[in-house]
Motif scaffolding. Structure first.
Motif, mmCIF file in Angstrom:
data_model
loop_
_atom_site.group_PDB
_atom_site.id
_atom_site.type_symbol
_atom_site.label_atom_id
_atom_site.label_comp_id
_atom_site.label_asym_id
_atom_site.label_seq_id
_atom_site.Cartn_x
_atom_site.Cartn_y
_atom_site.Cartn_z
ATOM 1 N N HIS A 152 0.851 -1.193 0.000
ATOM 2 C CA HIS A 152 0.000 0.000 0.000
ATOM 3 C C HIS A 152 0.887 1.243 0.000
ATOM 4 C CE1 HIS A 152 -3.373 -2.629 1.006
ATOM 5 N NE2 HIS A 152 -2.609 -3.140 1.968
ATOM 6 N N ARG A 153 0.321 2.334 -0.459
ATOM 7 C CA ARG A 153 1.024 3.617 -0.331
ATOM 8 C C ARG A 153 1.119 3.982 1.150
ATOM 9 N NH1 ARG A 153 -1.419 8.893 -3.143
ATOM 10 N NH2 ARG A 153 -0.311 8.058 -4.968
ATOM 11 N N ARG A 154 2.252 4.520 1.531
ATOM 12 C CA ARG A 154 2.454 4.921 2.921
ATOM 13 C C ARG A 154 2.869 6.386 2.960
ATOM 14 N NH1 ARG A 154 4.633 2.253 7.854
ATOM 15 N NH2 ARG A 154 5.383 3.913 9.208
ATOM 16 N N ILE A 155 2.194 7.160 3.794
ATOM 17 C CA ILE A 155 2.545 8.570 3.981
ATOM 18 C C ILE A 155 3.649 8.660 5.028
ATOM 19 C CG2 ILE A 155 1.712 10.859 4.637
ATOM 20 C CD1 ILE A 155 0.550 9.772 2.036
ATOM 21 N N GLY A 156 4.737 9.352 4.715
ATOM 22 C CA GLY A 156 5.857 9.476 5.649
ATOM 23 C C GLY A 156 5.612 10.522 6.722
ATOM 24 N N LYS A 157 6.484 10.520 7.724
ATOM 25 C CA LYS A 157 6.337 11.433 8.854
ATOM 26 C C LYS A 157 6.438 12.899 8.413
ATOM 27 C CE LYS A 157 6.344 8.285 12.235
ATOM 28 N NZ LYS A 157 5.223 8.071 13.167
ATOM 29 N N ILE A 158 7.326 13.177 7.462
ATOM 30 C CA ILE A 158 7.473 14.573 7.033
ATOM 31 C C ILE A 158 6.182 15.069 6.398
ATOM 32 C CG2 ILE A 158 8.740 16.124 5.506
ATOM 33 C CD1 ILE A 158 11.172 14.312 5.839
ATOM 34 N N GLU A 159 5.583 14.241 5.555
ATOM 35 C CA GLU A 159 4.338 14.632 4.898
ATOM 36 C C GLU A 159 3.195 14.738 5.912
ATOM 37 O OE1 GLU A 159 1.825 13.267 0.912
ATOM 38 O OE2 GLU A 159 3.679 12.222 1.469
ATOM 39 N N MET A 160 3.199 13.856 6.910
ATOM 40 C CA MET A 160 2.170 13.920 7.957
ATOM 41 C C MET A 160 2.253 15.232 8.738
ATOM 42 S SD MET A 160 2.446 10.005 9.388
ATOM 43 C CE MET A 160 1.598 10.413 10.893
ATOM 44 N N ALA A 161 3.471 15.782 8.844
ATOM 45 C CA ALA A 161 3.669 17.008 9.622
ATOM 46 C C ALA A 161 3.428 18.268 8.800
ATOM 47 C CB ALA A 161 5.086 17.026 10.192
ATOM 48 N N ASP A 162 2.957 18.143 7.561
ATOM 49 C CA ASP A 162 2.756 19.308 6.693
ATOM 50 C C ASP A 162 1.855 20.342 7.392
ATOM 51 O OD1 ASP A 162 2.969 20.871 4.401
ATOM 52 O OD2 ASP A 162 1.143 20.021 3.541
ATOM 53 N N GLY A 163 2.346 21.552 7.486
ATOM 54 C CA GLY A 163 1.613 22.615 8.169
ATOM 55 C C GLY A 163 1.883 22.668 9.652
ATOM 56 N N GLY A 164 2.533 21.612 10.177
ATOM 57 C CA GLY A 164 2.802 21.540 11.608
ATOM 58 C C GLY A 164 4.284 21.479 11.907
ATOM 59 N N THR A 165 4.637 20.642 12.885
ATOM 60 C CA THR A 165 6.005 20.556 13.379
ATOM 61 C C THR A 165 6.489 19.117 13.340
ATOM 62 O OG1 THR A 165 5.576 22.424 14.866
ATOM 63 C CG2 THR A 165 7.524 21.087 15.326
ATOM 64 N N LEU A 166 7.720 18.920 12.882
ATOM 65 C CA LEU A 166 8.368 17.611 12.897
ATOM 66 C C LEU A 166 9.479 17.635 13.932
ATOM 67 C CD1 LEU A 166 8.733 14.762 11.589
ATOM 68 C CD2 LEU A 166 10.447 15.824 10.100
ATOM 69 N N PHE A 167 9.374 16.751 14.914
ATOM 70 C CA PHE A 167 10.390 16.671 15.973
ATOM 71 C C PHE A 167 11.280 15.469 15.707
ATOM 72 C CE2 PHE A 167 11.410 15.103 20.421
ATOM 73 C CZ PHE A 167 12.487 15.964 20.584
ATOM 74 N N LEU A 168 12.547 15.736 15.450
ATOM 75 C CA LEU A 168 13.531 14.692 15.171
ATOM 76 C C LEU A 168 14.389 14.503 16.415
ATOM 77 C CD1 LEU A 168 14.560 15.883 11.595
ATOM 78 C CD2 LEU A 168 13.178 13.870 12.152
ATOM 79 N N ASP A 169 14.016 13.511 17.227
ATOM 80 C CA ASP A 169 14.765 13.225 18.448
ATOM 81 C C ASP A 169 15.998 12.401 18.116
ATOM 82 O OD1 ASP A 169 15.362 13.296 21.104
ATOM 83 O OD2 ASP A 169 13.811 11.873 21.731
ATOM 84 N N GLU A 170 17.059 12.604 18.887
ATOM 85 C CA GLU A 170 18.339 11.895 18.669
ATOM 86 C C GLU A 170 18.808 12.060 17.217
ATOM 87 O OE1 GLU A 170 19.829 11.050 21.176
ATOM 88 O OE2 GLU A 170 18.333 10.660 22.710
ATOM 89 N N ILE A 171 18.849 13.295 16.740
ATOM 90 C CA ILE A 171 19.238 13.566 15.364
ATOM 91 C C ILE A 171 20.669 13.110 15.084
ATOM 92 C CG2 ILE A 171 20.023 15.912 15.904
ATOM 93 C CD1 ILE A 171 18.208 14.843 12.691
ATOM 94 N N GLY A 172 21.496 13.057 16.112
ATOM 95 C CA GLY A 172 22.862 12.618 15.937
ATOM 96 C C GLY A 172 22.989 11.161 15.552
ATOM 97 N N GLU A 173 21.914 10.367 15.704
ATOM 98 C CA GLU A 173 21.927 8.945 15.356
ATOM 99 C C GLU A 173 21.526 8.709 13.901
ATOM 100 O OE1 GLU A 173 22.791 6.767 17.599
ATOM 101 O OE2 GLU A 173 22.516 7.750 19.552
ATOM 102 N N LEU A 174 21.142 9.749 13.165
ATOM 103 C CA LEU A 174 20.663 9.581 11.789
ATOM 104 C C LEU A 174 21.832 9.203 10.871
ATOM 105 C CD1 LEU A 174 17.864 10.018 10.430
ATOM 106 C CD2 LEU A 174 18.715 12.242 9.680
ATOM 107 N N PRO A 175 21.696 8.137 10.081
ATOM 108 C CA PRO A 175 22.777 7.749 9.161
ATOM 109 C C PRO A 175 23.112 8.868 8.182
ATOM 110 C CG PRO A 175 21.140 6.007 9.355
ATOM 111 C CD PRO A 175 20.565 7.204 10.039
ATOM 112 N N LEU A 176 24.338 8.845 7.668
ATOM 113 C CA LEU A 176 24.823 9.919 6.807
ATOM 114 C C LEU A 176 23.989 10.079 5.542
ATOM 115 C CD1 LEU A 176 28.674 9.444 7.219
ATOM 116 C CD2 LEU A 176 27.376 11.511 7.778
ATOM 117 N N ASP A 177 23.567 8.967 4.937
ATOM 118 C CA ASP A 177 22.795 9.102 3.700
ATOM 119 C C ASP A 177 21.446 9.767 3.957
ATOM 120 O OD1 ASP A 177 22.001 6.882 5.153
ATOM 121 O OD2 ASP A 177 21.335 5.767 3.389
ATOM 122 N N MET A 178 20.847 9.492 5.119
ATOM 123 C CA MET A 178 19.588 10.137 5.460
ATOM 124 C C MET A 178 19.796 11.607 5.821
ATOM 125 S SD MET A 178 16.938 8.269 5.099
ATOM 126 C CE MET A 178 17.752 7.774 3.591
#
Length: 516
Positions: A286-312
């Motif tokens: 099925h199509r899946r809506i991502g977190k960024i798109e879900m936060a459209d118009g609002g706020t996206l909280f990225l906790d532990e941003i230091g753990e995000l892989p380099l490609d991401m």
């Protein structure tokens, strides 16, 4: 700590009722909030009691347990009081003095009663002013005639005794702790709030001196769309501050979407953030809506941003720059209007030097940094937070609301709190559940007690083995438990996988230490 919050901590639970005013019932903090001097104090007491008796002569004595008076405050109507004694009999410092005292002659056993009788007082209605443990003074309503006080007034005086004690304490604390005078006057009418665990709490509940700069920054940045980077140790409340920023912003009616970058396997992070189209990969039914798109118009909280892989990190940078995304397997770009709030307990500057964090992303996130101090750096908040969590836990588990033993509070103020607020909340919950005595006793943990600091270092001194053990555990958590391969723990530590496995075995590191 806020002055009114400290007063609430000092007084017995349940002794601070609402007050009936011309505009309806008002909460006790609002009722005594404007008391700044003796005249304000007596005007407040008179406003509470005048429905029952229109002419009031009032006398307040503040004394130690031996009856030595530190303050006499008086407001007389048609009475001229002679000089009052510097010590009163033990009777006036007892908890059971509530009631009417008729005076027909001087009393040689009591200098105060003799002075009042010689001043023309023939009857007085008394009530003790109490804190958690004892009386710190008394309030007297004075009359020139017998049979002056109706039963309704006696009931009202007892009902509002805790409120009168709170108002008196407010004057005493303003005098004893002058640093609150300017701050309280400056903050009059400032009732901005923080949202904590879906419960509205005054910001002052957690606004000791150390935390005040962070709260000021929240108020400054919240109305804007600026990107915010929250830094601080684990357990300092970064997620709560992120939510406070969102709920104080113009985006508060839109979504607040949270994602923990450390909790997702690397192969799922892209799908979680950007979503995917049907058939994009095996299992994408099925199509899946991502977190960024879900936060459209609002706020996206990225906790532990230091753990995000380099490609991401590179793909997130594009979202911030271009304000658009592409779902996995899709060909169309989707515009998004998202505010980014990121948080980390790492030093991203060090991560950049180690090649684990992109410098360009760092500068995109470092628009408005807010640092949250560790709990050991804001000890003035500890006593209030302990009692706050104790009340919450008591309500949650259906236990009686009881105060925490003063000895425990003093010991916990000196505790190092390696787990910060989160550790405190769970520690208090355990104590409330296990407690069946009038006072809650909390033992200071001994296993994690910090060793003395040296040369102003920012962390406690550890043994070499413990330092090695914590470093290995951190590397394993960063790599989601992988030992071998690129970005595995061995690769991060620059040692052979077999050497790492041998050190893990020697140090007793098992899976339970890795999975949080």
């Amino acid at each position: 700590m806020d002055l009114l919050a400290l007063i609430e901590l000092l007084l017995p639970e349940g002794t601070l009722p609402e007050v009936q005013s011309q505009n309806g019932r008002i909460e006790w903090k609002e009722a005594i909030g404007n008391i700044k001097n003796e005249d304000d104090l007596f005007a407040f007491i008179s406003s509470v009691l005048q429905p029952y008796l229109h002419t009031l002569s009032l006398l307040i004595g503040v004394a130690d347990v031996n009856g030595h008076i530190s303050h006499w405050w008086r407001k007389t109507d048609g009475l001229t009081l002679l000089p009052l004694p510097r010590k009163v009999s033990e009777h006036f410092m007892q908890d059971n003095i509530s009631g009417v005292l008729e005076m027909y002659a001087p009393d040689r056993r009591s200098a105060l009663q003799t002075t009042l009788f010689n001043s023309g007082v023939r009857e007085m209605l008394m009530v003790p002013l109490r804190n958690h443990t004892s009386s710190f003074g008394f309030l007297c309503i004075l009359a020139k005639h017998h049979n002056t006080f109706p039963k309704s007034l006696q009931i009202a005086v007892n009902r509002y005794a805790g409120l009168f004690a709170a108002a008196t304490l407010k004057l005493l604390l303003r005098e004893a702790l002058p640093q609150w005078l300017e701050e309280e006057d400056m903050n009059d009418g400032d009732e901005q709030e923080l949202f904590v665990h879906n419960e509205l709490l005054p910001a002052k509940l957690v606004s000791g001196i150390a935390l005040r700069p962070a709260i000021k920054q929240v108020r400054q940045v919240a109305p804007t769309d600026a990107t915010v980077l929250l830094t601080g140790e684990t357990g300092t409340g970064k997620e709560l501050f992120a939510e406070a920023i969102h709920l104080s912003s113009l985006r508060r009616h839109k979504a607040f979407v949270k994602i923990n970058c450390a909790a997702l396997p690397p192969q799922l992070i892209e799908s979680e953030l950007f979503g995917h189209e049907k058939g994009a990969f095996t299992g994408a039914f099925h199509r899946r809506i991502g977190k960024i798109e879900m936060a459209d118009g609002g706020t996206l909280f990225l906790d532990e941003i230091g753990e995000l892989p380099l490609d991401m990190q590179a793909k997130l940078l594009r979202v911030i720059q271009e304000k658009e995304i592409e779902r996995i397997g899709g060909s169309d770009t989707i515009p998004v209007n998202v505010r980014i709030i990121a948080a980390t307990n790492r030093r991203l500057e060090d991560e950049i030097q180690l090649g684990r964090f992109r410098q360009d992303l760092y500068y995109r996130l470092y628009v408005f940094p807010i640092h949250l101090p560790a709990l050991r750096e804001r000890r003035e908040d500890i006593a209030l937070l302990l009692q706050h969590f104790a009340r919450n836990a008591a309500r949650k588990y259906g236990k009686p609301i009881r105060p925490i033993a003063p000895a425990s509070v003093m010991a916990l103020v000196d505790y190092h709190w390696p787990g910060n607020i989160r550790e405190m909340e769970h520690m208090v919950e355990r104590a409330v559940i296990a407690n069946d005595t009038p006072l809650i006793t909390i033992d200071v943990p001994t296993g994690n007690k910090a060793l003395p600091m040296e040369d102003g270092a920012g962390s406690p001194l550890l043994t070499l083995a413990e330092t090695e053990r914590q470093t290995i555990i951190r590397a394993l958590r960063y790599s989601n438990g992988r030992i071998r391969g690129p970005q595995g723990a061995a690769d991060l530590l620059d040692i052979k996988p077999t050497t790492l496995e041998a050190r893990m075995k020697k140090l007793g590191i098992v899976k339970e230490h890795i999975v949080r």
